[in-house]
Design a protein around this motif. Structure first.
Motif, short mmCIF file in Angstrom:
data_model
loop_
_atom_site.label_atom_id
_atom_site.label_comp_id
_atom_site.label_asym_id
_atom_site.label_seq_id
_atom_site.Cartn_x
_atom_site.Cartn_y
_atom_site.Cartn_z
N HIS A 174 57.73 51.30 24.39
CA HIS A 174 57.43 51.05 25.79
C HIS A 174 58.72 51.22 26.60
O HIS A 174 59.81 50.92 26.11
CB HIS A 174 56.88 49.61 25.95
CG HIS A 174 56.35 49.34 27.31
ND1 HIS A 174 57.15 48.98 28.36
CD2 HIS A 174 55.08 49.38 27.77
CE1 HIS A 174 56.40 48.80 29.44
NE2 HIS A 174 55.13 49.04 29.11
N ALA A 192 46.58 40.75 14.66
CA ALA A 192 46.13 41.16 15.99
C ALA A 192 45.70 39.91 16.75
O ALA A 192 44.90 39.11 16.26
CB ALA A 192 44.97 42.13 15.88
N ASP A 198 44.68 42.09 22.31
CA ASP A 198 45.01 43.52 22.22
C ASP A 198 46.47 43.77 21.84
O ASP A 198 46.98 44.87 22.02
CB ASP A 198 44.67 44.22 23.53
CG ASP A 198 45.49 43.70 24.70
OD1 ASP A 198 46.09 42.61 24.58
OD2 ASP A 198 45.53 44.37 25.74
N VAL A 199 47.11 42.76 21.29
CA VAL A 199 48.51 42.89 20.84
C VAL A 199 48.51 42.72 19.33
O VAL A 199 47.83 41.86 18.78
CB VAL A 199 49.40 41.82 21.50
CG1 VAL A 199 50.80 41.82 20.92
CG2 VAL A 199 49.45 42.04 23.01
N ILE A 212 51.05 42.36 15.91
CA ILE A 212 52.38 42.12 15.38
C ILE A 212 52.38 42.52 13.91
O ILE A 212 51.51 42.09 13.15
CB ILE A 212 52.79 40.63 15.55
CG1 ILE A 212 52.60 40.21 17.00
CG2 ILE A 212 54.22 40.42 15.09
CD1 ILE A 212 52.62 38.71 17.21
N THR A 232 56.01 44.52 17.65
CA THR A 232 54.86 44.08 18.44
C THR A 232 54.33 45.30 19.18
O THR A 232 55.04 45.89 20.00
CB THR A 232 55.26 42.96 19.42
OG1 THR A 232 55.80 41.88 18.66
CG2 THR A 232 54.07 42.49 20.22
N TRP A 233 53.10 45.68 18.85
CA TRP A 233 52.45 46.87 19.39
C TRP A 233 51.37 46.50 20.40
O TRP A 233 50.71 45.48 20.25
CB TRP A 233 51.78 47.65 18.27
CG TRP A 233 52.70 48.27 17.26
CD1 TRP A 233 53.19 47.67 16.14
CD2 TRP A 233 53.21 49.59 17.28
NE1 TRP A 233 53.98 48.57 15.45
CE2 TRP A 233 54.01 49.74 16.12
CE3 TRP A 233 53.08 50.67 18.15
CZ2 TRP A 233 54.66 50.93 15.82
CZ3 TRP A 233 53.73 51.86 17.84
CH2 TRP A 233 54.52 51.98 16.69
N LYS A 234 51.19 47.37 21.37
CA LYS A 234 50.08 47.23 22.33
C LYS A 234 49.65 48.64 22.72
O LYS A 234 50.49 49.52 22.91
CB LYS A 234 50.53 46.45 23.56
CG LYS A 234 49.43 46.23 24.59
CD LYS A 234 49.90 45.34 25.72
CE LYS A 234 48.92 45.22 26.84
NZ LYS A 234 47.71 44.51 26.54
N TRP A 270 49.54 53.76 21.67
CA TRP A 270 50.21 52.61 21.07
C TRP A 270 51.70 52.69 21.35
O TRP A 270 52.32 53.74 21.16
CB TRP A 270 49.98 52.59 19.57
CG TRP A 270 48.64 52.08 19.15
CD1 TRP A 270 47.57 52.83 18.74
CD2 TRP A 270 48.22 50.72 19.09
NE1 TRP A 270 46.51 52.00 18.45
CE2 TRP A 270 46.88 50.70 18.64
CE3 TRP A 270 48.84 49.50 19.38
CZ2 TRP A 270 46.17 49.53 18.47
CZ3 TRP A 270 48.12 48.33 19.20
CH2 TRP A 270 46.80 48.35 18.75
N LEU A 295 56.39 46.99 22.06
CA LEU A 295 56.88 46.17 23.17
C LEU A 295 58.19 45.47 22.81
O LEU A 295 59.05 45.27 23.65
CB LEU A 295 55.85 45.10 23.54
CG LEU A 295 54.46 45.58 23.95
CD1 LEU A 295 53.55 44.39 24.20
CD2 LEU A 295 54.54 46.48 25.16
#
Length: 176
Positions: free
Chosen positions: A73, A118, A121-122, A124, A151-153, A159, A162
């Protein structure tokens, strides 16, 4: 000849009626809001995030820092294993070229998934990565293990990471 004209007239009329029937109110595609919503399960999200971790390491293996940076991000901040402080997206790929700086050694890796969680919608992700260098005889010349958390979003269908952290893993202290 009149019979032929009459037959053509009826066939044309029949085709037009068929075409009009296909355009009736009942045959229209329902508006988007009327379509059933696809539900993505917790497991689906976790699997997608793990696939992104695997892609992350393919980019590392190929020294593709341009593609690698697309995984982050723009406002990312994290604690990488290199340096003494936090890093933003502009510095995040600086460690990759050094992995393959010795032309006599071949870099490879093995990922060890530890946990994925999960929350809404985040996602780890926690895992270990063995970084391995082998010589021309395919003997291991060097091996290091690091622990990672990302940490993905999914934002606009993509994707991105973050935040995250990586550190050297002391094998003598932590045993699974």
């Amino acid at each position: 000849m009149n019979n032929l004209k009459l037959l053509l007239f009826f066939l044309t009329a029949l085709c037009l009626l068929g075409a009009l029937a296909g355009c009736s109110e009942n045959s229209k595609i329902p508006p988007k809001e009327d379509l059933p919503e696809q539900t993505i399960t917790k497991s689906d999200l976790e699997n997608e995030a793990w696939q992104m971790e695997e892609l992350y390491w393919k980019y590392v293996q190929n020294i593709d820092t341009v593609a690698y940076k697309t995984l982050w991000h723009d406002d990312f901040i994290g604690y990488p294993s290199f340096g003494n402080g936090v890093s933003n997206k502009t510095k995040i790929a600086s460690w990759i070229p050094d992995l393959q700086k010795d032309p006599d050694l071949k870099f490879s890796y093995i990922l060890h998934k530890k946990a994925i969680n999960a929350i809404a919608d985040v996602v780890i992700v926690f895992y270990d990565a063995d970084e391995i260098w082998t010589d021309k005889e395919e003997e291991i010349a060097k091996k290091e293990t690091f622990k990672f958390t990302h940490t993905w979003k999914k934002i606009d269908g993509q994707w991105v990471i973050l935040g995250g952290m990586a550190a050297s893993k002391n094998q003598d202290v932590l045993e699974d």
